[in-house]
Design an enzyme around this catalytic site. Structure first.
Site, PDB file in Angstrom:
ATOM      1  N   ASP A  99     -93.526 -34.353 -24.207  1.00  0.00           N
ATOM      2  CA  ASP A  99     -93.911 -33.840 -22.882  1.00  0.00           C
ATOM      3  C   ASP A  99     -93.442 -32.396 -22.732  1.00  0.00           C
ATOM      4  O   ASP A  99     -92.451 -31.985 -23.333  1.00  0.00           O
ATOM      5  CB  ASP A  99     -93.388 -34.739 -21.749  1.00  0.00           C
ATOM      6  CG  ASP A  99     -91.990 -35.294 -22.020  1.00  0.00           C
ATOM      7  OD1 ASP A  99     -91.345 -34.850 -22.986  1.00  0.00           O
ATOM      8  OD2 ASP A  99     -91.557 -36.169 -21.257  1.00  0.00           O
ATOM      9  N   GLU A 169     -93.072 -35.181 -15.332  1.00  0.00           N
ATOM     10  CA  GLU A 169     -92.176 -35.276 -14.172  1.00  0.00           C
ATOM     11  C   GLU A 169     -92.925 -35.675 -12.896  1.00  0.00           C
ATOM     12  O   GLU A 169     -92.311 -36.100 -11.932  1.00  0.00           O
ATOM     13  CB  GLU A 169     -91.452 -33.934 -13.947  1.00  0.00           C
ATOM     14  CG  GLU A 169     -90.537 -33.527 -15.101  1.00  0.00           C
ATOM     15  CD  GLU A 169     -89.293 -34.409 -15.234  1.00  0.00           C
ATOM     16  OE1 GLU A 169     -89.098 -35.295 -14.380  1.00  0.00           O
ATOM     17  OE2 GLU A 169     -88.546 -34.211 -16.204  1.00  0.00           O
TER      18      GLU A 169
END
Ligand SMILES: [Zn+2]
Ligand SMILES: [Zn+2]
Length: 440
Positions: A99, A169
């Protein structure tokens, strides 16, 4: 059946031999050789963090590097996502995900290469940006793995799908990449792997959890209505603060009285907003909840229970039908992450053979969320595993053991992992995992 054959293959590899020990040494040596280059990349990424969904430069830099290694690279998948494919003959397909996003945090690590970046959020706020979840270590290791495997094609056979995911997130990057055809436009994986750095494990130690490892995460709003009026004449009103408080109290019984004590779950009311002044009874209140579970059944029980309690307490308060509380489950749901147990255990055995048994431990599941779970949720035939790689520097770890000092957590402005150990350990683990799964 594939998994049984696979496990046997892994076990044979692990236990058979000298030849495996030789492979292990080779892996460690290969990783060591690329570390100087990787640490340069890490420092660059650390100094230029980007928030969720706007990882434009990060994606561009890494896409270029993957292309130079011979991967077929597609950008802008599900926003800023990158998919790098390396086809190398017959065999299964392995997906490795990193990520890319950073957080609106003002870095206070004191590192020479600390971030000084500021930007404006989607909500229009001026903020500092920091890789406070250390996704920069994930991306650096991703590139290290891509490099080692692309330079060692004679030792494996199959397809490698390396993806860089935006907006973890915000819990939407995996969803966006899947919706943009990740499993249709590119080879669909048989195996999926990822790691997350850990602020509660010693640097270089791998933690794994067979089965559920991250929770289902739901956000729920309860709009409580009432009849407002003067604080001195409560009998002419229906007080939404009293009703809201009753709902908060009753919600505590969902986990404590309705679920099996062996079934972990959380219902937290994180926000309760109502009223403006001492002597006015408001006509509305708003409760914001986070709801966490592992299985689909428990999730449903909790969400149904919240709706039933909110409505029931409204009725008990004597509210008419049109003023009963309204419960909304937000669509930003993150599903639980499930590590296929047999696959996870065989990977743990492999990592133990690579790194030694002091550096690979089983750890309990957590109630945090991780949208890596979506890659398995989208197709449950995929053998999927995410593992932790400890990042707490040795001196900090020892000091904490001696004094009981609290260490900075992920998302802390002080979180400075021992990046070298995280990156080298993760790269060695990923490289060995792929070489084993795609062994010729
Ligand atoms: Zn995070
Ligand atoms: Zn993270």
């Amino acid at each position: 059946m594939k998994s049984i054959a696979f496990t046997t293959a892994v076990l044979c590899l692990v236990y058979s031999s000298l030849s495996y020990a030789a492979t292990t040494n080779t892996n460690a040596k290969l990783v060591k050789a690329v570390m100087p280059e990787l640490m340069m990349l890490y420092k660059d990424l650390h100094q230029s963090p980007e928030l969720s969904s706007v990882e434009f430069n990060t994606a561009k830099i890494l896409a270029k590097k993957a292309r130079a290694l011979g991967f077929e690279v597609t950008e802008k998948v599900g926003g800023t996502g990158v998919v790098a494919v390396l086809k190398n003959g017959k065999g299964p397909t392995v997906l490795i995900r990193a990520d890319m996003d950073a957080l609106p945090v003002k870095e206070q690590t004191g590192l020479a290469f600390a971030s000084k970046v500021t930007t404006t959020t989607e909500e229009g706020q001026q903020v500092y940006v920091m890789h406070a979840c250390a996704h920069d270590t994930h991306m650096t290791s991703w590139l290290g793995t891509a490099k080692l495997l692309s330079e060692n094609k004679k030792n494996w056979s199959g397809t490698l799908v390396m993806i860089l995911q935006p907006a973890e997130e915000r819990g939407r990057g995996a969803k966006d990449m899947l919706a943009d055809g990740l499993y249709k436009r590119f080879p669909k994986p048989d195996y999926a792997l990822a790691f997350h750095n850990s602020a509660s494990l010693k640097a270089g130690v791998i933690g794994y959890t067979p089965g559920y490892t991250f929770a289902n995460v739901d956000s729920v709003n309860i709009d409580v209505k009432g009849v407002g009026g003067h604080g001195a004449y409560p009998h002419t009103t229906k007080d939404p603060i009293v009703l809201g408080a009753r709902i908060v109290g009753a919600l505590q019984t969902l986990v404590s009285r309705e679920l099996n004590p062996q079934d972990p779950a959380v219902v937290t009311v994180g926000s309760f907003q109502s009223g403006t002044k001492h002597n006015i009874i408001s006509d509305q209140a708003l409760l914001l909840l986070t709801v966490r579970s592992y299985s689909d059944e428990t999730r449903k029980k909790l969400l149904d229970g919240i709706a039933r309690i909110a409505k029931g307490e409204g009725i008990a308060m004597g509210l008419p039908e049109n003023l009963l509380p309204v419960v909304t489950v937000k669509d930003e749901f993150t599903p639980a992450t499930y590590n296929e147990p047999e696959f996870t255990k065989s990977m743990a055995e492999l990592f133990t053979a690579e790194l030694g048994k002091d550096r690979v431990i089983e750890v309990p599941a957590v109630m945090a969320g991780e949208d890596f779970g979506r890659y398995y949720k989208a197709d449950k035939s995929i053998k999927s595993m995410i593992f932790w790689v400890g990042g707490v520097p040795d001196d900090k770890w020892q000091a904490a053991q001696a004094t009981g000092a609290v260490l900075p957590s992920l998302h802390s402005p002080f979180w400075a992992p021992d990046a070298e150990k995280v990156i080298s350990t993760a790269t060695q683990a990923m490289n060995s995992a792929v070489l084993t799964i795609l062994a010729k």
